[in-house]
Enzyme design. Structure first.
Site, PDB file in Angstrom:
ATOM      1  N   GLU A  94      31.222  41.570  31.007  1.00  0.00           N
ATOM      2  CA  GLU A  94      31.031  40.126  30.803  1.00  0.00           C
ATOM      3  C   GLU A  94      29.549  39.791  30.853  1.00  0.00           C
ATOM      4  O   GLU A  94      28.856  40.346  31.708  1.00  0.00           O
ATOM      5  CB  GLU A  94      31.789  39.333  31.876  1.00  0.00           C
ATOM      6  CG  GLU A  94      33.286  39.495  31.752  1.00  0.00           C
ATOM      7  CD  GLU A  94      34.091  38.716  32.804  1.00  0.00           C
ATOM      8  OE1 GLU A  94      33.474  37.971  33.600  1.00  0.00           O
ATOM      9  OE2 GLU A  94      35.311  38.857  32.821  1.00  0.00           O
ATOM     10  N   HIS A 150      35.715  33.583  31.123  1.00  0.00           N
ATOM     11  CA  HIS A 150      35.941  33.713  32.582  1.00  0.00           C
ATOM     12  C   HIS A 150      35.729  32.384  33.319  1.00  0.00           C
ATOM     13  O   HIS A 150      34.848  32.259  34.179  1.00  0.00           O
ATOM     14  CB  HIS A 150      35.051  34.817  33.182  1.00  0.00           C
ATOM     15  CG  HIS A 150      35.531  35.266  34.541  1.00  0.00           C
ATOM     16  ND1 HIS A 150      35.296  36.514  35.059  1.00  0.00           N
ATOM     17  CD2 HIS A 150      36.269  34.635  35.497  1.00  0.00           C
ATOM     18  CE1 HIS A 150      35.838  36.624  36.259  1.00  0.00           C
ATOM     19  NE2 HIS A 150      36.444  35.473  36.555  1.00  0.00           N
ATOM     20  N   ARG A 201      41.137  40.380  36.186  1.00  0.00           N
ATOM     21  CA  ARG A 201      39.868  41.076  36.002  1.00  0.00           C
ATOM     22  C   ARG A 201      40.001  41.951  34.770  1.00  0.00           C
ATOM     23  O   ARG A 201      41.057  42.570  34.555  1.00  0.00           O
ATOM     24  CB  ARG A 201      39.536  41.971  37.213  1.00  0.00           C
ATOM     25  CG  ARG A 201      39.067  41.238  38.444  1.00  0.00           C
ATOM     26  CD  ARG A 201      37.686  40.595  38.232  1.00  0.00           C
ATOM     27  NE  ARG A 201      37.216  39.880  39.409  1.00  0.00           N
ATOM     28  CZ  ARG A 201      37.380  38.571  39.612  1.00  0.00           C
ATOM     29  NH1 ARG A 201      38.034  37.832  38.731  1.00  0.00           N
ATOM     30  NH2 ARG A 201      36.885  37.995  40.693  1.00  0.00           N
TER      31      ARG A 201
HETATM   32  C1  OXD Z   1      37.421  34.319  41.268  1.00  0.00           C
HETATM   33  C2  OXD Z   1      37.366  34.110  39.805  1.00  0.00           C
HETATM   34  O1  OXD Z   1      37.448  35.460  41.742  1.00  0.00           O
HETATM   35  O2  OXD Z   1      37.289  32.953  39.345  1.00  0.00           O
HETATM   36  O3  OXD Z   1      37.434  33.323  42.008  1.00  0.00           O
HETATM   37  O4  OXD Z   1      37.392  35.084  39.041  1.00  0.00           O
END
Ligand code: OXD
Length: 312
Positions: A254, A273, A225
């Protein structure tokens, strides 16, 4: 029993669920936004819409999110209403580890530089290529994703070290340290890969002191993250070459705003992402949900149930 599925998925998955669970009614998210959905007991979602649906689902007992991260979900409300929460943790290891190694091999074998030369029809053998063999891979967060990354690192002959909350040994990882061992991992690693969940403890875990602990030849890869990193400090680390480069799939904001200096740095590789994406994602995610629905109906334990007090 009624299950509300707001996650988009193909007809074949709807049909398979309806055939396998004839006593369950599967509803799609359609309908006026304010309409209550009084009989819905289970919700299946990618997560972003949970908070907006909660007030419409008075009888909700269980939410299956089709992703690994649960940041942004109102965990306190779920806890107060005794709503269980499960994720599809465990299905991300293959695509994410391939994504991470795409980045690692790019940094080591310099494919982007060769591609740029190819566009100019330039034959330049002076570009310095490296090996990853016997280099140190530091995985910060050796859970189901981190383990797959470490496994591939071993296959390339890398030394692997990892971090999990208590430093519990993990098969295939040579040395596992608790979170307090981060300075040691940072100082030793040639590639630092972050796969931690976002919790109050991990928010902004990587700032100026951490980037300064890394080797100037090392690379930082974040597929967890954006908020685990102080992005300003990372940009400075890259501009001022405290570290060699970064592979980033996730960002504090994002989509990454066009004003972010990260876009312009040629030692940064940005992907939007999607490290976990794969043509097999939905099939695997629905597979976890099916198993959990069987368990739920049979009163058994659910896989990947989140501890709502701990937040993971
Ligand atoms: C998830 C991601 O949390 O792809 O699955 O970020």
């Amino acid at each position: 029993m009624k299950v509300l599925i707001t996650a988009p998925m193909g007809r074949k998955h709807w049909d398979a669920l309806s055939t396998e669970f004839p006593a369950v009614t599967f509803l799609s998210g359609a309908g006026p936004e304010s309409d209550p959905l009084p009989d819905v007991e289970v919700m299946v979602t990618y997560g972003k819409d949970i908070n907006e649906y909660l007030s419409r689902l008075p009888k909700l007992r269980w939410i299956q999110v089709l992703r690994a991260g649960i940041d942004g979900i109102a965990l306190t409300e779920l806890k107060d209403r005794s709503i269980r929460l499960t994720t599809v943790q465990g299905i991300h290891g293959i695509p994410m580890s391939e994504h991470v190694f795409g980045m690692i091999l790019q940094f080591s074998r310099r494919f982007l530089d060769f591609r740029a030369n190819q566009v100019q029809k330039t034959w330049d053998r002076s570009i310095k290529v490296e090996e990853i063999y016997e280099k140190t891979l530091g995985v910060v967060g050796v859970g189901s994703i981190g383990r797959e990354i470490a496994k591939r690192g071993k296959a390339f002959g890398m030394r692997t070290i990892g971090i999990n909350s208590r430093g519990t040994p993990v098969e295939g990882v040579e040395k596992v340290l608790p979170l307090g061992g981060l300075p040691e991992l940072l100082a030793d690693s040639d590639y630092v890969v972050v796969t931690l969940p976002l919790t109050p403890e991990t928010r902004r875990l990587f700032g100026e002191p951490e980037f300064r602990m890394m080797k100037p030849t090392a690379y930082f890869i974040n597929v967890a993250r954006g908020e685990v990193v102080d992005e300003g400090a990372l940009a400075r680390a890259l501009q001022e070459k405290w570290i060699s480069g970064a592979g980033l799939d996730v960002f504090e904001c994002e989509p990454l705003p066009s004003s972010s200096s990260l876009w312009e740095l040629n030692n940064v590789m940005i992907t939007p992402h999607l490290a976990a994406l794969s043509p097999r994602y939905v099939e695997r995610a629905i597979g976890v949900f099916r198993q959990n629905l069987l368990a739920y109906l049979g009163g058994k334990d659910l896989a990947n149930e989140v501890d709502l007090s701990k937040g993971y």
